[in-house]
Design an enzyme around this catalytic site. Structure first.
Site, PDB file in Angstrom:
ATOM      1  N   HIS A  19       0.848  -1.203   0.000  1.00  0.00           N
ATOM      2  CA  HIS A  19       0.000   0.000   0.000  1.00  0.00           C
ATOM      3  C   HIS A  19       0.886   1.257   0.000  1.00  0.00           C
ATOM      4  CE1 HIS A  19      -3.169  -2.569   2.294  1.00  0.00           C
ATOM      5  NE2 HIS A  19      -3.627  -2.382   1.074  1.00  0.00           N
ATOM      6  N   LYS A  43     -16.153  -6.846   5.940  1.00  0.00           N
ATOM      7  CA  LYS A  43     -15.101  -7.771   6.379  1.00  0.00           C
ATOM      8  C   LYS A  43     -14.889  -7.650   7.888  1.00  0.00           C
ATOM      9  CE  LYS A  43     -12.312  -7.254   2.170  1.00  0.00           C
ATOM     10  NZ  LYS A  43     -11.059  -6.696   1.658  1.00  0.00           N
ATOM     11  N   ARG A  92      -2.587  -6.250  -8.505  1.00  0.00           N
ATOM     12  CA  ARG A  92      -1.480  -7.189  -8.301  1.00  0.00           C
ATOM     13  C   ARG A  92      -1.479  -8.279  -9.355  1.00  0.00           C
ATOM     14  NH1 ARG A  92      -3.401  -7.891  -2.292  1.00  0.00           N
ATOM     15  NH2 ARG A  92      -5.227  -8.019  -3.638  1.00  0.00           N
ATOM     16  N   SER A 130      -3.246  -7.523   2.803  1.00  0.00           N
ATOM     17  CA  SER A 130      -3.489  -7.457   4.253  1.00  0.00           C
ATOM     18  C   SER A 130      -4.002  -8.800   4.763  1.00  0.00           C
ATOM     19  CB  SER A 130      -4.525  -6.383   4.568  1.00  0.00           C
ATOM     20  OG  SER A 130      -4.077  -5.129   4.149  1.00  0.00           O
TER      21      SER A 130
END
Ligand code: PNS
Length: 162
Positions: A19, A43, A92, A130
């Site tokens: 990040h 989440k 990614r 994460s």
């Protein structure tokens, strides 16, 4: 003077070195980058929104044109509220692209002005997320190199005592 603001939204639970790399790169492209922590994520999170904002502020305190805040509700409304010219998101992999492209299209459908700019992850962070950091940490693996040192300390505090 043109003042191009970009919003970089996310859960950041917790902020990773990936990040931070993205924030630094975005800060070179825009006059200001507002990193916004989603306050209403479905989440289950390891850290509270307040902690996540605090970690981001500390991790970015040497980048002049970066601001950190929360947002709740719909992202496009936050974009409009801040007069941002773009949402920044990291990619990614192709797997990321599928979801991200859908999200970008939905945001543009909701607001024609809401453009999303994608930055591809630097290769050294292309596998860092994460959620994986948390999983590795919980299962006793070496996770510290993927997050700032002070974040690793905070993650360790959250782990069940052996
Ligand atoms: O770091 P994450 O979990 O990938 O971030 C996802 C986030 C917070 C950017 C995304 O869930 C979001 O924008 N939430 C706000 C709600 C919203 O605007 N949804 C409609 C567009 S899909």
């Amino acid at each position: 003077m043109a003042n191009k603001v970009a919003i970089y939204p996310g859960s950041f639970d917790p902020v990773t070195n990936g990040h931070i790399d993205l924030i630094r790169r975005a800060a070179r492209l825009f006059d200001k980058v507002v990193v916004t922590v989603a306050n209403n994520s479905s989440k289950t999170s390891l850290f509270s929104p307040e902690q996540r904002v605090e970690f981001l502020k500390r991790a970015c305190d040497d980048i002049e044109n970066v601001e950190v805040d929360y947002f709740s509700g719909l992202l496009y409304k936050e974009v409009e509220k801040r007069g941002a010219v773009a949402v920044v998101r990291g990619l990614r992999s192709v797997a990321d692209f599928e979801w991200e492209a859908q999200m970008a299209s939905m945001n543009r459908e909701l607001s024609r002005e809401c453009e999303t700019v994608f930055l591809t992850a630097s290769p050294e962070f292309s596998f860092v997320s994460s959620s994986m950091v948390k999983e590795v940490a919980i299962l006793g693996g070496e996770f510290a190199k993927f997050v700032p040192d002070f974040v690793a300390v905070e993650v360790r505090k959250q782990l069940p005592k052996k």
